[in-house]
Design an enzyme around this catalytic site. Structure first.
Site, PDB file in Angstrom:
ATOM      1  CD  GLU A 218      -1.822   2.329   1.504  1.00 21.05           C
ATOM      2  OE1 GLU A 218      -1.505   3.140   0.603  1.00 21.05           O
ATOM      3  OE2 GLU A 218      -1.893   2.631   2.690  1.00 21.05           O
ATOM      4  CB  CYS A 252      -1.082   7.164   1.132  1.00 21.10           C
ATOM      5  SG  CYS A 252      -2.449   6.278   1.923  1.00 21.10           S
TER       6      CYS A 252
END
Length: 477
Positions: A218, A252
């Site tokens: 991720e 993110c």
């Protein structure tokens, strides 16, 4: 506190071996056992919430409300809901097959992968450590947790509180920095789940490849925002700024840059100023509702990027180096090649890139690595469909930012440079689960299997090769 270097190889291998022995004992297999562990995780998050908030305040300057909402609360909710839904997830599947294959009893078992390594980042250390663990527990795996050394207070807290709720031979925290992580990566694991940046991901992927270990990565990237000129600019600015202010832009999925019609740029800037003043009437520098930059290195990186931009700073965020504070800063007229477009910003800086059309915005996005999420503000279905069909990203969110993470039923994943592998609730369970196919051929099937044995008669060959001659429907473009 880091493990002494001289003891790393022996101690890490010993920990992994203990967890593997626990897994092989079968104790993690019963559904009721897994549910109990998930409830234990929820209890830990609830009972230790004040310590967690204090640790993240010290490490990151995170506002308490933000920690409770985005870190503690979602772990409690997803642990409880995963426990409730686990019996359904774990059911053996019986695929619909041809009648002549039904006596074989084809089925798909849900098998745990084994012993996992979870390496989490510093920006959302609670949720990004324990969200993968929820899936590992639900699947019946054991796991080592390696939190980030950049949040030392929080990481040390985990080492203290996790053993209060979990058997250390099942789930174990290993603290440290690069040496400890390197030694962990020398070992064979049954799955590695890493959240972080692409540079480190390449190191982890290379280490995993030596053991053919499956990975979930991720990562992140520069998540763009495209604003349709017909959309409500004021509302778009409010929602974008809110998304950018979460954890001071250190997430993110933070909006990284905005693509807007050139003649709407000044209207957007005006709206950003309006909503910034509403969010932080006295500015964000001393606001308890706005976080700090994680380290001196990252603070310097951000101010360096700002010092080199050729764009026009239209909302000048104040900085305090000693406290690692940096207010939201908005820069307009940012062009391709600018310092603010070099790398993922991961901070409270928002460049505005003016474009002359939606097609130009799409081309701008497509010329770069696939982002973790693409944000778009538009009421037009034609615009939405164009963006879905003509761009690639891990996710695509319309008319808001950040909030797609709250939908438990959606997979969260990247594509290309932004990573691969799914997570959140059942998707995390699936990540740590092997689909184990099975048949059970009855003795009574032997007469029907006779044609497979040599020597083959002409009739047997015809039957065995029948699919070669099956009709193919005509088609034309």
């Amino acid at each position: 506190m880091a493990t002494p270097i001289s003891t790393i190889p022996k101690s890490v291998a010993k920990i992994r071996d203990a967890l593997r022995a626990t897994f092989r004992s079968g104790i993690t297999r019963p559904i009721a056992w897994r549910q109990h562990q998930l409830y234990q995780l929820a209890r830990m998050a609830h009972n230790e919430r004040e310590l967690i908030c204090d640790a993240l305040k010290k490490d990151l300057g995170k506002p308490k409300t933000e920690v409770l909402m985005a870190e503690v609360g979602c772990i409690i909710e997803r642990s409880v809901k995963s426990a409730e839904q686990l019996p359904e997830w774990a059911k053996t599947e019986y695929p619909d097959v041809a009648d002549w294959q039904k006596p074989w009893k084809p089925m798909i078992y849900k098998a745990p992968r084994g012993t996992a390594l979870i390496i989490s980042p510093w920006n959302y250390p609670m949720v990004l450590t324990f969200q993968p663990l929820i899936g590992a527990i639900a699947a019946g795996c054991t796991a080592v947790l390696k939190p980030s050394e950049l949040v030392p207070t929080f990481s040390q807290l985990l080492e203290e509180i996790v053993p209060k709720y979990f058997d250390p031979n099942m789930y174990r925290v290993v603290n440290g920095a690069v040496p400890e992580t390197s030694k962990l990566l020398e070992l064979q694991w049954d799955h590695i789940f890493y959240t972080g940046n692409g540079r480190v991901a390449r190191i982890i992927a290379s280490a995993a490849a030596k053991h053919l270990t499956p990975l979930t990565l991720e990562l992140g990237g520069k998540s763009p925002v495209i604003i349709d000129s017909a959309y409500d600019i004021d509302l778009a600015a409010k929602r974008i700024l809110w998304g950018k202010c979460n954890n001071a832009g250190q997430i993110c999925v933070a909006p990284d840059y905005v693509l807007v019609q050139r003649d709407k740029q000044d209207e957007l800037v005006k709206a950003f100023r309006k909503h910034y003043n509403a969010f932080f009437p006295k500015g964000a520098l001393d606001s308890p509702l706005f976080g700090s930059i994680v380290s001196d290195v990252h603070h310097k990186r951000l101010t360096s990027l700002l010092s080199r931009t050729k764009g026009e700073v239209v909302l000048q965020g104040r900085a305090d180096v000693t406290r690692r504070r940096l207010e939201p800063t908005i820069v307009k007229d940012v062009a391709d090649g600018d310092s603010l477009l070099e790398e993922e910003l991961f901070g409270p800086i928002l460049p505005i890139v003016p474009v002359d059309s939606l097609n130009e915005a799409v081309d701008f996005v497509n010329a770069r690595s696939h982002p973790l999420v693409l944000y778009a503000f538009s009421d037009k279905e034609s615009v939405k469909q164009q963006l879905v069909s003509e761009t690639q990203s891990g996710g695509i969110a319309f008319n808001d930012t950040f909030q797609h993470l709250a939908v438990n039923e959606l997979p969260f994943a990247g594509v290309g440079e932004s990573g691969y592998g799914n997570q959140v609730m059942k998707y995390t369970y699936d990540t740590f689960t092997q689909l184990r196919s099975s048949i059970d051929m009855p003795k009574e099937a032997e007469p029907y299997l006779a044609i497979r044995y040599p020597p083959h008669s002409e009739e047997a060959v015809k039957a065995l090769t029948a699919t070669v001659y099956m009709p193919i429907p005509p088609s034309r473009l």
